[in-house]
Design an enzyme around this catalytic site. Structure first.
Site, short mmCIF file in Angstrom:
data_model
loop_
_atom_site.label_atom_id
_atom_site.label_comp_id
_atom_site.label_asym_id
_atom_site.label_seq_id
_atom_site.Cartn_x
_atom_site.Cartn_y
_atom_site.Cartn_z
N TYR A 60 33.99 42.77 43.42
CA TYR A 60 35.32 41.99 43.56
C TYR A 60 35.85 41.40 44.57
CZ TYR A 60 40.72 42.40 42.78
OH TYR A 60 41.60 42.07 42.52
N LYS A 91 36.67 36.98 44.38
CA LYS A 91 38.52 36.56 45.24
C LYS A 91 38.40 35.74 46.51
CE LYS A 91 41.67 39.08 42.84
NZ LYS A 91 41.63 38.71 41.26
#
Length: 246
Positions: free
Chosen positions: A152, A156
């Site tokens: 994740y 990002k």
């Protein structure tokens, strides 16, 4: 004040959380709203009906943003677009050694490929118009990294770099590209990880709480408005003091 009268906005992941609040906020300020989410997200249909009842121009654009052909299909009948909000995302907490190839691929495809595919299609319209705003939703974890969220965090972080590169390339052509990097926010994705996770996350921030989705939406609307015409390539942290730069 209706800042977005006669403006159109395409929002990915509009069925819940930050996407939902952003869609409602744009609608309240006069925008025509294109709502994207997966066909399995039933809540997005309810949001459409709610907005139609309020007299808002709204269209559903259901599909998987990680699939380039579906993205092309979603944009094919849009003639003018003023704002794109790349918001759709997935969240999975798992230790690095347990991340599978499919876990990694899914995370990168939704966040990074999805942002790329939607920006590419929206860009065709915006570059022709010589105007437009793209707001990419990244995360404070893309700046800091986080244990058990390596995939994740990487996705990002990629959005942050993509935002800066695209801002440099498209700025001279009239398209402004910025990113909102939220801290922990009480979205359904976070709620699914359980109350203990939310409590632990809140303790990391100086403000000792998580954000509400509407608080993130307020900043997205600012970046999309004429109040932010000299802002591009910026990573705007809405993180309760979790990341302090400068």
């Amino acid at each position: 004040m209706r800042r977005f009268e006669n403006k159109s906005v395409f929002i990915t992941g509009a069925g819940s959380g930050i996407g939902k609040e952003t869609a409602l906020a744009f609608a309240r300020e006069g925008a025509k709203v294109y709502l994207n989410d997966l066909p399995t997200q039933q809540n997005v249909q309810k949001i459409k009906e709610e907005l139609i009842n309020e007299g808002v121009q709204v269209e559903l654009k259901l599909g998987d943003i990680s699939n380039p052909e579906q993205v092309k299909d979603m944009f094919k009948d849009i003639e003018n677009l003023d704002i794109l909000v790349n918001n759709a995302g997935v969240l999975q907490e798992v230790s690095m050694e347990e991340i599978t190839d499919s876990d990694w691929d899914a995370m990168i495809k939704v966040h990074l490929y999805g942002t790329f595919y939607c920006s590419r299609e929206a860009g065709k319209l915006m570059l022709h118009q010589e105007s437009g705003k793209i707001i990419n939703i990244s995360s404070d974890l893309g700046q800091l990294g986080c244990e058990r969220l390596a995939h994740y965090s990487a996705a990002k972080g990629g959005i942050i770099a993509f935002t800066k590169a695209l801002a440099r390339e498209w700025g001279p052509k009239g398209v402004l590209v910025n990113s909102v990097a939220p801290g922990g926010t009480m979205t359904p994705l976070v709620e699914r990880l359980g109350p203990e996770y939310a409590i632990e996350e809140a303790a990391k921030y100086p403000l000792k709480r998580l954000a509400e989705p509407s608080e993130i939406a307020n900043v997205i609307l600012f970046l999309a408005s004429d109040e932010a015409l000299f802002m591009t390539g910026q990573i705007v942290g809405v993180n309760g003091g979790g990341v302090m730069i400068g």
